[in-house]
Design a protein around this motif. Structure first.
Motif, mmCIF file in Angstrom:
data_model
loop_
_atom_site.group_PDB
_atom_site.id
_atom_site.type_symbol
_atom_site.label_atom_id
_atom_site.label_comp_id
_atom_site.label_asym_id
_atom_site.label_seq_id
_atom_site.Cartn_x
_atom_site.Cartn_y
_atom_site.Cartn_z
ATOM 1 N N LEU A 184 8.775 10.214 -4.305
ATOM 2 C CA LEU A 184 9.827 9.407 -4.941
ATOM 3 C C LEU A 184 9.483 7.950 -4.523
ATOM 4 O O LEU A 184 9.726 7.414 -3.778
ATOM 5 C CB LEU A 184 11.176 9.860 -4.405
ATOM 6 C CG LEU A 184 11.436 11.057 -4.558
ATOM 7 C CD1 LEU A 184 12.681 11.613 -3.794
ATOM 8 C CD2 LEU A 184 11.653 11.733 -6.005
ATOM 9 N N ASP A 185 8.957 7.244 -5.882
ATOM 10 C CA ASP A 185 8.592 5.854 -5.558
ATOM 11 C C ASP A 185 9.727 4.784 -5.989
ATOM 12 O O ASP A 185 10.369 5.431 -6.947
ATOM 13 C CB ASP A 185 7.410 5.459 -6.373
ATOM 14 C CG ASP A 185 6.630 4.195 -5.990
ATOM 15 O OD1 ASP A 185 7.224 3.541 -4.860
ATOM 16 O OD2 ASP A 185 5.536 4.087 -6.451
ATOM 17 N N GLU A 186 9.980 3.765 -5.569
ATOM 18 C CA GLU A 186 11.044 2.801 -5.686
ATOM 19 C C GLU A 186 12.305 3.602 -5.455
ATOM 20 O O GLU A 186 13.149 3.524 -6.238
ATOM 21 C CB GLU A 186 10.873 2.227 -7.254
ATOM 22 C CG GLU A 186 9.671 1.479 -7.362
ATOM 23 C CD GLU A 186 9.489 0.308 -6.488
ATOM 24 O OE1 GLU A 186 10.301 -0.112 -5.706
ATOM 25 O OE2 GLU A 186 8.300 -0.285 -6.406
ATOM 26 N N TYR A 187 12.389 4.450 -4.503
ATOM 27 C CA TYR A 187 13.660 5.286 -4.040
ATOM 28 C C TYR A 187 14.814 4.616 -3.909
ATOM 29 O O TYR A 187 16.044 5.150 -4.581
ATOM 30 C CB TYR A 187 13.421 5.816 -2.940
ATOM 31 C CG TYR A 187 14.278 6.923 -2.499
ATOM 32 C CD1 TYR A 187 14.532 7.997 -3.386
ATOM 33 C CD2 TYR A 187 15.251 6.605 -1.361
ATOM 34 C CE1 TYR A 187 15.885 8.778 -3.103
ATOM 35 C CE2 TYR A 187 16.375 7.601 -1.145
ATOM 36 C CZ TYR A 187 16.546 8.718 -2.028
ATOM 37 O OH TYR A 187 17.691 9.470 -1.795
ATOM 38 N N GLY A 236 0.902 -1.108 0.158
ATOM 39 C CA GLY A 236 -0.085 -0.117 0.028
ATOM 40 C C GLY A 236 0.904 1.230 -0.088
ATOM 41 O O GLY A 236 0.285 2.292 0.330
ATOM 42 N N LYS A 237 2.066 1.172 -0.290
ATOM 43 C CA LYS A 237 2.826 2.401 -0.290
ATOM 44 C C LYS A 237 2.473 3.233 -1.307
ATOM 45 O O LYS A 237 2.251 4.415 -1.087
ATOM 46 C CB LYS A 237 4.489 1.842 -0.477
ATOM 47 C CG LYS A 237 4.846 0.983 0.541
ATOM 48 C CD LYS A 237 6.533 0.696 0.005
ATOM 49 C CE LYS A 237 6.777 0.060 -1.241
ATOM 50 N NZ LYS A 237 6.237 -1.391 -1.181
ATOM 51 N N THR A 238 2.432 2.945 -2.620
ATOM 52 C CA THR A 238 2.196 3.798 -3.798
ATOM 53 C C THR A 238 0.802 4.190 -3.824
ATOM 54 O O THR A 238 0.333 5.270 -4.089
ATOM 55 C CB THR A 238 2.493 2.786 -4.889
ATOM 56 O OG1 THR A 238 3.563 2.428 -4.943
ATOM 57 C CG2 THR A 238 2.476 3.781 -6.164
ATOM 58 N N GLU A 239 -0.108 3.257 -3.194
ATOM 59 C CA GLU A 239 -1.583 3.704 -3.363
ATOM 60 C C GLU A 239 -1.860 4.752 -2.230
ATOM 61 O O GLU A 239 -2.428 5.957 -2.634
ATOM 62 C CB GLU A 239 -2.437 2.335 -2.719
ATOM 63 C CG GLU A 239 -4.037 2.834 -2.385
ATOM 64 C CD GLU A 239 -4.674 2.980 -3.927
ATOM 65 O OE1 GLU A 239 -3.972 2.241 -4.987
ATOM 66 O OE2 GLU A 239 -5.655 3.660 -3.991
HETATM 67 MG MG LIG Z 1 4.453 0.519 -5.162
#
Ligand SMILES: [Mg+2]
Ligand SMILES: Nc1ncnc2c1ncn2[C@@H]1O[C@H](COP(=O)(O)OP(=O)(O)O)[C@@H](O)[C@H]1O
Length: 417
Positions: A124-127, A34-37
């Motif tokens: 910043l996703d997939e940092y 659920g990080k990106t969500e």
């Molecule tokens: Mg993600």
């Protein structure tokens, strides 16, 4: 709100991330947890916030443009209420809103995309997969003008820059920063976790599903673990002398200050400088510890006996500057003996740790966590010029005072009187 806003049951750590409102939030969390969500929802909600300027701008960034598009673009369009939208720019992956705000989906394969214009915030996703310097060189400056916020989200990827920023959020006491971490088991159904367990080795499973920062295999100081050996409670003991563990590298130069009661060792401070010399390091050491009544004893690399800067050996310089008490071998012990001394202080066969360091000693921690053997299994990997100085220095002290060879020859010792 649009149908894409289906209800979610946030667990406490997610709720804390959502409500605390720290300017910089570091979120190492498990896969599909659920990080990106959460980040998408935060970005979209933000679009309606009023600012002092007419055009608040936000970014949703991933390591590459392709990834950014895959991760964010469709969902952000679906999450944004249509009556908020002024215009959608498909090729630029930008939405401008009736509030005047904009959201941009960007890939950091070209971090210049972030530069040059001020931002109010972003994710910043997939940092862990981004370039290590993108944050300090490209992103942080672009957040200065407007006091912009940033979320760093992703799954750990070894002990790299993501780990560094996690440590900063955790240790610095900088209240602009917050650390939020949870594992996939908080969100994912059991069957799915068990399926993952069946195909992944334990290390990979811990990294991907429990957001654990796993060190590389082949670590030199395998007995080290920050959770055991890092202790914020370490204080200078006014009754014990200080062991000043010296390395005579120039860039960087790292010295450790430790104390021992003859059984345990506490590393309490660190002096790390770039482009320096023995004199400058010693001045700093004396500034910090020169007044310590029980005194300071110098330990270090035997090579500092012969090698000279400006005509005098490093130890002669230290002696001349008042650091007269020196315990240095005439010739260095074998690397393995030194390493074994360190490891056995870290953890003996009864599982007792006897070596601890204060969190401010970041170079020693990085060394103990990351230094690896080279493929030949004999030499340490010194390809990173920043590494091994702190651990070498500490190792000379530990090998001197806590040698594993029972019959350490006193004849090999040299003192400056
Ligand atoms: Mg993600
Ligand atoms: N409490 C929750 N918070 C966030 N997402 C949740 C939650 N419960 C279930 N989900 C679902 O789990 C999925 C998580 O996916 P995503 O956010 O892409 O994971 P990650 O980025 O952590 O790998 C989403 O489809 C989301 O709808």
């Amino acid at each position: 709100m649009p149908a894409r806003w289906y209800a979610l049951r946030y667990h406490p750590e997610q709720r804390r991330l959502w409500t605390e409102g720290r300017r910089f939030a570091v979120v190492p969390a498990g896969r599909r947890s659920g990080k990106t969500e959460l980040a998408k929802r935060r970005l979209v909600v933000t679009l309606s916030e009023k600012k002092q300027w007419a055009d608040p701008r936000y970014f949703a960034a991933a390591p590459t443009r392709g990834q950014a598009k895959r991760i964010f673009w469709n969902d952000i369009k679906l999450l944004t209420p249509p009556w908020w939208v002024r215009r959608v720019y498909e090729t630029d992956m930008c939405i401008s809103t009736v509030f005047g705000s904009e959201i941009w989906v960007v890939g950091l394969d070209k971090p210049q995309r972030i530069e040059g214009t001020p931002w109010d915030g972003g994710v910043l996703d997939e940092y862990a997969d981004m370039k290590a310097r993108a944050w300090s060189e490209n992103i942080r400056p672009a957040l200065s003008d407007r006091g912009g916020w940033c979320w760093f989200i992703g799954v750990p990827q070894g002990l790299n820059h993501f780990r560094d920023i996690v440590n900063y959020a955790q240790e610095s006491g900088d209240c602009e920063w917050g650390l939020y971490t949870w594992s996939s088991s908080d969100i994912l159904p059991r069957e799915e976790l068990e399926a993952a367990r069946r195909v992944l080795d334990p290390r990979t499973y811990r990294q991907e599903y429990e957001a654990s920062f796993e060190g590389a295999t082949g670590r030199v100081y395998y007995a080290y673990s920050a959770s055991v050996h890092e202790a914020g409670s370490i204080r200078l003991n006014p009754d014990l002398p200080i062991a000043l563990c010296c390395d005579f590298n120039v860039d960087p130069c790292v010295w450790e200050a430790a104390q021992t009661d003859g059984r345990s060792v506490w590393v309490l401070d660190e002096i790390a400088m770039r482009n320096t010399n023995t004199r400058e390091m010693a001045r700093e050491a004396l500034k910090r510890f020169g007044a310590h009544r029980p005194g300071v004893t110098v330990y270090g690399d035997a090579a500092g006996m012969s090698r000279s800067t400006a005509g005098s050996s490093d130890y002669a310089i230290l002696h001349e500057m008042g650091l007269k008490n020196q315990r240095v071998r005439r010739s260095n012990p074998h690397v393995k003996d030194r390493v074994n001394a360190v490891n056995s202080m870290l953890m003996n066969s009864m599982d007792e740790p006897r070596l601890f360091h204060h969190p401010r000693c970041v170079e020693i921690r990085k060394d103990l966590e990351t230094v690896e053997w080279r493929a030949n299994g004999v030499d340490m990997d010194k390809s990173d010029p920043m590494r091994t100085h702190a651990s070498d220095a500490l190792g000379y002290f530990l090998e001197y005072e806590f040698p594993l060879r029972i019959h350490a020859s006193r004849a090999g010792l040299k003192f400056y009187k």
